[in-house]
Design a protein around this motif. Structure first.
Motif, PDB file in Angstrom:
ATOM      1  N   ILE A  85     -50.626  -3.842  54.621  1.00  0.00           N
ATOM      2  CA  ILE A  85     -50.742  -2.912  55.401  1.00  0.00           C
ATOM      3  C   ILE A  85     -52.163  -3.157  56.290  1.00  0.00           C
ATOM      4  O   ILE A  85     -52.384  -2.597  57.226  1.00  0.00           O
ATOM      5  N   THR A 101     -39.732  -8.752  53.801  1.00  0.00           N
ATOM      6  CA  THR A 101     -40.208 -10.118  53.459  1.00  0.00           C
ATOM      7  C   THR A 101     -39.153 -11.014  53.773  1.00  0.00           C
ATOM      8  O   THR A 101     -38.274 -11.190  53.256  1.00  0.00           O
ATOM      9  N   GLU A 137     -42.575  -4.372  56.510  1.00  0.00           N
ATOM     10  CA  GLU A 137     -41.339  -3.690  55.593  1.00  0.00           C
ATOM     11  C   GLU A 137     -40.607  -4.691  55.087  1.00  0.00           C
ATOM     12  O   GLU A 137     -39.806  -4.687  54.317  1.00  0.00           O
ATOM     13  N   ASN A 140     -36.530  -6.063  51.139  1.00  0.00           N
ATOM     14  CA  ASN A 140     -37.220  -4.904  51.237  1.00  0.00           C
ATOM     15  C   ASN A 140     -38.644  -5.524  50.714  1.00  0.00           C
ATOM     16  O   ASN A 140     -38.818  -5.940  49.690  1.00  0.00           O
ATOM     17  N   THR A 141     -39.651  -5.280  51.267  1.00  0.00           N
ATOM     18  CA  THR A 141     -41.060  -5.610  50.753  1.00  0.00           C
ATOM     19  C   THR A 141     -41.570  -4.462  49.533  1.00  0.00           C
ATOM     20  O   THR A 141     -41.162  -3.280  49.567  1.00  0.00           O
ATOM     21  N   THR A 142     -42.062  -5.046  48.667  1.00  0.00           N
ATOM     22  CA  THR A 142     -42.264  -4.233  47.269  1.00  0.00           C
ATOM     23  C   THR A 142     -43.766  -3.532  47.783  1.00  0.00           C
ATOM     24  O   THR A 142     -44.408  -3.635  48.721  1.00  0.00           O
ATOM     25  N   GLU A 143     -43.976  -2.245  46.778  1.00  0.00           N
ATOM     26  CA  GLU A 143     -45.169  -1.408  47.334  1.00  0.00           C
ATOM     27  C   GLU A 143     -46.373  -2.276  46.978  1.00  0.00           C
ATOM     28  O   GLU A 143     -47.343  -1.880  47.670  1.00  0.00           O
ATOM     29  N   ARG A 144     -46.368  -3.338  46.067  1.00  0.00           N
ATOM     30  CA  ARG A 144     -47.645  -3.989  45.908  1.00  0.00           C
ATOM     31  C   ARG A 144     -47.887  -5.005  47.063  1.00  0.00           C
ATOM     32  O   ARG A 144     -49.234  -4.815  47.524  1.00  0.00           O
ATOM     33  N   ASP A 145     -47.091  -5.429  47.713  1.00  0.00           N
ATOM     34  CA  ASP A 145     -47.219  -6.439  48.745  1.00  0.00           C
ATOM     35  C   ASP A 145     -47.482  -5.483  49.992  1.00  0.00           C
ATOM     36  O   ASP A 145     -48.167  -5.735  51.015  1.00  0.00           O
ATOM     37  N   PHE A 146     -46.949  -4.355  50.042  1.00  0.00           N
ATOM     38  CA  PHE A 146     -47.031  -3.380  51.095  1.00  0.00           C
ATOM     39  C   PHE A 146     -48.322  -3.193  51.503  1.00  0.00           C
ATOM     40  O   PHE A 146     -48.962  -3.105  52.319  1.00  0.00           O
ATOM     41  N   SER A 147     -48.984  -2.455  50.412  1.00  0.00           N
ATOM     42  CA  SER A 147     -50.314  -2.186  50.260  1.00  0.00           C
ATOM     43  C   SER A 147     -51.316  -3.360  50.661  1.00  0.00           C
ATOM     44  O   SER A 147     -52.385  -3.041  50.984  1.00  0.00           O
ATOM     45  N   LYS A 148     -51.033  -4.532  50.137  1.00  0.00           N
ATOM     46  CA  LYS A 148     -51.794  -5.493  50.486  1.00  0.00           C
ATOM     47  C   LYS A 148     -51.730  -6.056  51.964  1.00  0.00           C
ATOM     48  O   LYS A 148     -52.708  -6.540  52.500  1.00  0.00           O
TER      49      LYS A 148
END
Length: 433
Positions: free
Chosen positions: A425, A367, A365, A415-423
């Motif tokens: 996870i 970065t 969550e 905060n981690t971006t949605e793109r990095d979070f999905s990468k």
């Protein structure tokens, strides 16, 4: 040149108490000598302070720099607590292993030019700031300037009012080898509060366009009031225009009838930056500009399309930093969260060699955008990998250290971006998390 302003005094572990300071605590404070035109002796009661804000520039009050006492001229700028690095004082790696440090030194720098703010030279404002240019930049890597104030820090101090003043013990320092500095916590009041207080006391105009005042008394001209931000930067809030002497000891802790006045530095920050960087002309076109048959266009570097690119790294005094955000302006650095700070110390008798490998995880969550490693010297270069992600690895060796070795680590994140979070996870291990 613009990056030089973000490379300033940044120490998240330095929190000295009030009183006499240890050497090399705040080395950016200096003073200017008034020398007699005939005898060459310094003035017996006046030595206005200046504050280092750039490797080649310091700032002081325009009145003290331009309105000189009768029969006196400006001498050199003297930094009584000059901190030399290993290269500057000729310290070898073997001597550093044995615990030898650079001896105490002071530094005299000739002046080239004094530039007051236009409000002083053209509009007759009684008290204003002036920039003092040195003959050459300060050489030592450990002599770093103080940070210019940010709007967020200025608004924070407007609410909690907690600042501190740094000054020499002597009004006119003479014995530079034994001269000491001291720190005093004060309460700061804004222009509105100061004006209301002066009107209540039936005092005249402040004589400055941007004024602050504080508790205390006996403040010498040019002495700075400083703020220590949460992320570790020491920021120059105000420069003293002068104050009434202390008649009673109780006056030192409260807001007096005639409080000491300070020139608010924040409104001058853009002028300071513009003046210092004015002689560096930008290139007519950016490096990624190219001409095509259809007309001009902006070329896109291939590395900009990657999810994670290599982060910048480098030294800032004794602090090794890694991360693009570490080299951005203080305003952009404040958009991140300073979420981790820890100091480590190792004691060994007899002296030993230490290899350090640290692995830290902030969770997907968060970065990590800036890592700061504070070391005793710059003789061993660390490696910090993983900045721009949520896991980092720090590797360095201490060589042979004399009995005690210390280092500190500070991390900034966002905060981690949605793109990095999905990468990321898929990397999460159920047993570990």
């Amino acid at each position: 040149m613009l990056r030089d302003f973000s490379t300033c005094h940044d120490d998240f572990n330095l929190k000295p108490p009030d009183g006499i300071l240890k050497e090399h605590t705040f080395s950016w404070l200096g003073f200017v000598q008034y020398l007699h035109v005939t005898t060459g002796l310094p003035h017996h009661s006046k030595a206005p302070r200046v504050v280092l804000i750039h490797k080649q520039f310091s700032v002081g009050t325009a009145t003290d720099m331009l309105n000189l006492p009768k029969n006196y001229k400006l001498g050199n700028v003297i930094f009584g607590d000059y901190e030399r690095d290993e290269e500057d004082c000729g310290l070898t790696r073997t001597q550093a292993k044995m615990g030898v440090k650079c001896p105490r030194a002071y530094f005299e720098m000739p002046l080239v030019d004094i530039t007051p703010h236009p409000e002083y030279s053209r509009f007759g404002v009684g008290n204003s700031l002036a920039l003092v240019k040195f003959l050459r930049p300060v050489k030592s890597h450990y002599m770093i300037p103080i940070c210019l104030p940010t709007l967020i820090e200025r608004e924070t101090k407007r609410k909690n009012k907690a600042v501190f003043m740094v000054d020499y013990l002597s009004s006119v320092p003479k014995d530079f080898d034994s001269e000491k500095m001291a720190k005093k916590t004060l309460k700061m009041y804004t222009h509105k509060d100061c004006r209301r207080h002066r009107m209540r006391s039936q005092l005249g105009s402040e004589g400055v366009t941007h004024v602050l005042c504080s508790s205390g008394c006996g403040i010498r001209p040019g002495a700075p009031i400083v703020s220590h931000a949460l992320e570790g930067t020491f920021q120059l809030i105000g420069i003293a225009a002068g104050g009434a002497p202390c008649a009673r000891r109780s006056m030192r802790r409260k807001l007096n009838r005639e409080p000491p006045l300070y020139i608010d530095v924040y409104p001058y920050a853009s002028w300071i930056i513009n003046y210092i960087t004015a002689h560096v002309l930008p290139r007519p076109y950016p490096e990624n500009f190219m001409l095509a048959e259809e007309g001009s266009s902006m070329g896109i570097h291939r590395e900009y399309l990657r999810a994670r690119r290599k982060q910048k790294s480098g030294w800032r005094a004794r602090t090794y930093v890694t991360g693009d955000y570490c080299f951005k302006s203080l305003k952009k650095q404040r958009k991140t969260a300073f979420f981790y700070s820890e100091q480590f110390e190792v004691n060994a008798d007899p002296p030993a060699k230490l290899n350090v490998i640290m692995k830290l995880s902030a969770g997907i969550e968060c970065t990590i955008v800036c890592a700061r490693l504070l070391l005793p010297n710059r003789l061993s270069k660390p490696e910090i990998e993983g900045v721009g992600g949520y896991n980092i690895t720090i590797t360095f060796n201490t060589l042979w250290f004399p009995y005690t070795f210390y280092f500190s680590l500070g991390l900034n994140g966002k905060n981690t971006t949605e793109r990095d979070f999905s990468k990321w996870i898929v990397e999460r291990s159920p047993g570990f998390w």
